[in-house]
Design an enzyme around this catalytic site. Structure first.
Site, short mmCIF file in Angstrom:
data_model
loop_
_atom_site.label_atom_id
_atom_site.label_comp_id
_atom_site.label_asym_id
_atom_site.label_seq_id
_atom_site.Cartn_x
_atom_site.Cartn_y
_atom_site.Cartn_z
N GLY A 98 -32.53 13.89 -11.69
CA GLY A 98 -32.34 12.59 -12.31
C GLY A 98 -31.86 11.59 -11.27
N GLY A 146 -33.06 17.83 -12.58
CA GLY A 146 -33.96 17.35 -13.62
C GLY A 146 -35.40 17.82 -13.46
N GLU A 169 -25.57 21.74 -8.53
CA GLU A 169 -24.61 20.89 -9.24
C GLU A 169 -23.14 21.23 -9.03
OE1 GLU A 169 -28.53 20.29 -11.13
OE2 GLU A 169 -27.41 22.06 -10.49
N ASP A 177 -27.34 21.87 -15.44
CA ASP A 177 -27.69 21.49 -16.81
C ASP A 177 -29.20 21.61 -17.04
OD1 ASP A 177 -28.22 19.31 -15.14
OD2 ASP A 177 -27.76 17.84 -16.69
#
Length: 338
Positions: A98, A146, A169, A177
């Protein structure tokens, strides 16, 4: 009304028209630029999604997420669309994640878009996972964050020798995520726990050997593979799988090499089989091998909070559905924002 008045009014009207035309073109130009971030095309039997921000490693924006979600749902209902292909432009990346920069700038401007961005990104991840049409992700180049969410939940994931996979992350105060809590604990042994906590990078055929990709294709054959998929006539899932399998079987790069973590899997399984981060750290110390000590060094550089959240996320996610995991991860993401 005199002729002079008429000319004056006409002149004003023409000036007004010109201004409107210029404004219209500016609006269209802005819209086109935004639309160009992702190209959505119907080609032959397939809907083709091209992430088109090569300068930014095809990082996802909210606008891209919305366009992909909307089109995915339309193609899913279209009887003339038999499969969906997603790829990245530019050759360097499928999708590096992202666009955190955009979120950060919006936050500085007091525009709190993070809740909307994460919610809609996770909705898209779920749409990929539940897609009723065969979904083929060509994960050529950098595939992180992402980008993993856009590919790993689909039915088919095709890696090349230039694929670089990671979920880094824990190094940035977040957790893996986009459904990481679903797919990572389902990899062989404790491999997913190791990848999640250390951010370890997998390359090329190892992305397939780890179980993240379903197929491997030499990058020089990738365009040909896409052409063959597009040329199929009303294909079934089995027809698509057959084409992918043929290319996979014929791929030569690193065919004879073993999985780079194969010799370390016993250590990974034993050291990362623990219910707390402290126990994992202790296991690595006790093991004492150069591999274990190297991972210890890496883990010590990570955010301690992220490590604890990530371990719990994977343990909880191992018995949840993808939708349940994404709901959990949305709540976690918002807790990490504040």
């Amino acid at each position: 009304m005199g002729q002079r008045e008429v000319w004056r009014l006409m002149s004003r009207f023409n000036a007004f028209k010109r201004t409107n035309t210029i404004l219209h073109h500016l609006r269209m130009s802005k819209h086109t630029d935004a639309a160009a971030d992702v190209i959505l095309e119907k080609k032959g039997c397939a809907g083709v999604i091209t992430l088109n921000r090569p300068k930014f490693l095809n990082a996802l924006t909210l606008n891209m997420i919305r366009q992909i979600y909307s089109q995915l749902k339309k193609w899913e209902q279209d009887p003339e669309t038999f499969l969906i292909i997603i790829k990245g432009a530019g050759g360097k990346a499928f999708c590096a994640g992202g666009d955190i920069r955009v979120i950060s700038e919006a936050e500085k401007a007091k525009q709190n878009i993070a809740p909307v961005f994460f919610r809609e990104e996770y909705m898209l991840n779920n749409a990929v996972g539940s897609c009723q049409k065969p979904y083929v992700a060509l994960i050529h180049g950098i595939t992180m964050g992402g980008g993993v969410g856009l590919s790993v939940h689909g039915q088919f994931r095709v890696a090349t020798e230039k694929c670089l996979f990671a979920m880094p992350e824990t190094a940035i105060g977040l957790f893996p995520d986009v459904g990481g809590g679903y797919f990572l604990p389902r990899l062989q042994g404790k491999l997913g726990y190791f990848l999640a906590l250390t951010g370890f990078r997998l390359k090329g055929r190892d992305v397939y050997r780890a179980g993240i990709a379903t197929h491997f294709v030499d990058s020089e054959k990738l365009a040909m593979l896409e052409e063959d998929l597009l040329a199929l006539k009303s294909p079934s899932k089995e027809n698509i799988a057959s084409v992918l399998e043929n290319y996979h079987t014929e791929s030569k790069i690193d065919r004879d090499k073993s999985f780079m973590l194969e010799e370390h899997m016993d250590k990974i399984n034993s050291c990362f089989s623990a219910n707390t981060v402290e126990e994992i750290i202790e296991n690595l110390k006790q093991d004492g091998s150069s591999f274990a000590l190297e991972q210890l060094k890496v883990i010590n550089k990570m955010s301690p909070t992220s490590l604890k959240i990530t371990l719990r996320q994977l343990m909880e996610g191992s018995s949840k559905t993808l939708q349940e995991v994404l709901t959990m991860e949305y709540r976690l993401s918002q807790a990490c924002m504040f």
